[in-house]
Design a protein around this motif. Structure first.
Motif, PDB file in Angstrom:
ATOM      1  N   PRO A   1     -17.244 -32.020 -26.452  1.00 37.31           N
ATOM      2  CA  PRO A   1     -17.441 -30.564 -26.492  1.00 37.31           C
ATOM      3  C   PRO A   1     -16.100 -29.832 -26.494  1.00 37.31           C
ATOM      4  N   GLU A   2     -16.102 -28.647 -27.073  1.00 35.02           N
ATOM      5  CA  GLU A   2     -14.887 -27.825 -27.102  1.00 35.02           C
ATOM      6  C   GLU A   2     -14.717 -27.162 -25.744  1.00 35.02           C
ATOM      7  N   THR A   3     -13.909 -27.769 -24.904  1.00 31.56           N
ATOM      8  CA  THR A   3     -13.710 -27.242 -23.558  1.00 31.56           C
ATOM      9  C   THR A   3     -12.295 -26.727 -23.333  1.00 31.56           C
TER      10      THR A   3
ATOM     11  N   GLU B   1      -5.639 -26.691 -27.986  1.00 33.49           N
ATOM     12  CA  GLU B   1      -6.276 -27.780 -27.240  1.00 33.49           C
ATOM     13  C   GLU B   1      -7.541 -28.269 -27.944  1.00 33.49           C
ATOM     14  N   ASN B   2      -8.349 -27.331 -28.446  1.00 38.11           N
ATOM     15  CA  ASN B   2      -9.597 -27.717 -29.124  1.00 38.11           C
ATOM     16  C   ASN B   2      -9.335 -28.418 -30.450  1.00 38.11           C
TER      17      ASN B   2
ATOM     18  N   VAL C   1      -7.108 -34.316 -39.708  1.00 38.19           N
ATOM     19  CA  VAL C   1      -6.740 -32.917 -39.526  1.00 38.19           C
ATOM     20  C   VAL C   1      -7.975 -32.181 -39.029  1.00 38.19           C
ATOM     21  N   ALA C   2      -7.789 -31.380 -37.987  1.00 39.21           N
ATOM     22  CA  ALA C   2      -8.884 -30.568 -37.451  1.00 39.21           C
ATOM     23  C   ALA C   2      -8.370 -29.173 -37.145  1.00 39.21           C
ATOM     24  N   ASP C   3      -9.296 -28.236 -37.159  1.00 35.17           N
ATOM     25  CA  ASP C   3      -8.970 -26.823 -36.950  1.00 35.17           C
ATOM     26  C   ASP C   3      -9.839 -26.263 -35.833  1.00 35.17           C
ATOM     27  N   ASP C   4      -9.286 -25.335 -35.086  1.00 32.33           N
ATOM     28  CA  ASP C   4     -10.085 -24.477 -34.223  1.00 32.33           C
ATOM     29  C   ASP C   4      -9.577 -23.076 -34.466  1.00 32.33           C
ATOM     30  N   SER C   5     -10.494 -22.164 -34.656  1.00 28.21           N
ATOM     31  CA  SER C   5     -10.068 -20.822 -35.019  1.00 28.21           C
ATOM     32  C   SER C   5     -10.999 -19.790 -34.430  1.00 28.21           C
TER      33      SER C   5
ATOM     34  N   VAL D   1      -6.896 -16.253 -35.680  1.00 29.38           N
ATOM     35  CA  VAL D   1      -5.989 -17.335 -35.287  1.00 29.38           C
ATOM     36  C   VAL D   1      -6.599 -18.664 -35.698  1.00 29.38           C
ATOM     37  N   SER D   2      -5.756 -19.545 -36.224  1.00 27.80           N
ATOM     38  CA  SER D   2      -6.176 -20.906 -36.546  1.00 27.80           C
ATOM     39  C   SER D   2      -5.136 -21.874 -36.017  1.00 27.80           C
ATOM     40  N   ALA D   3      -5.584 -22.821 -35.226  1.00 28.96           N
ATOM     41  CA  ALA D   3      -4.723 -23.935 -34.827  1.00 28.96           C
ATOM     42  C   ALA D   3      -5.194 -25.148 -35.613  1.00 28.96           C
TER      43      ALA D   3
END
Length: 180
Positions: A25-27, A33-34, A51-55, A104-106
């Motif tokens: 889970p996205e914690t 971090e996610n 490659v993964a993104d959290d935004s 925002v995108s990480a």
């Protein structure tokens, strides 16, 4: 993006091309971090560089929220209309000059040699009413800096050229180039 950057020799594989796997889970408290957790899960499950993104959206008047809670800001994951309604209600008394925001995108890359995390931001402000039918999420209420149109009113090409995700992926190009 890889073609435009002149990166050759990488074969892109999507989640649809690998056996399903469980993701934690996205914690995380941050986008970084996610994104890193997702990339670690993908690499561990497939053995392939991942490659993964959290935004999401950060709003100045809300001290950076909804942030990592963007997709579920209204309490229901992925209910874009409810998220937009709630955000507009929360900003109803905030004057136009104080409605600053940013998408925002990480993006994280995990491979056998290490981990790389980058962040792209697309500054703008929150409109007072939704406009446009393109895009998804907060696009109808996000107005990029220097524009009079919402993100939902931009063409796909205009959005791709300026977006937070595009900016983050561009920063990841050197690490992707190092894979080949």
């Amino acid at each position: 993006m890889l073609d435009a950057a002149g990166v050759v020799g990488l074969e892109l594989v999507s989640l649809a091309d690998v056996p399903p796997y469980d993701e934690a889970p996205e914690t995380g408290a941050t986008f970084e971090e996610n994104a890193l957790a997702k990339a670690r899960d993908g690499y561990a499950a497939t053995g392939l560089p991942c490659v993964a993104d959290d935004s999401g959206l950060t709003v100045d008047a809300l001290n950076g929220m909804p942030g990592v809670l963007s997709a579920r800001w209204s309490g229901v994951h992925g209910d874009d209309e409810a998220n937009n309604r709630l955000l507009l209600a929360q900003l109803s008394d905030v004057p136009e000059g104080r409605r600053g925001a940013a998408f925002v995108s990480a993006c994280a890359l995990v491979d056998g040699h290490g981990e790389h995390v980058v962040r792209g931001e697309w500054p703008g402000s929150i409109a007072t009413v939704p406009r446009g039918a393109g895009g998804f999420g907060y696009d109808p209420i996000f107005v990029p800096s220097g524009s009079t149109r919402s993100s939902a009113e931009l063409t796909a090409a205009e959005k791709d050229a300026a977006s937070h995700r595009g900016r983050a992926l561009a920063l990841l190009v050197p690490a992707l180039r190092a894979l080949v």
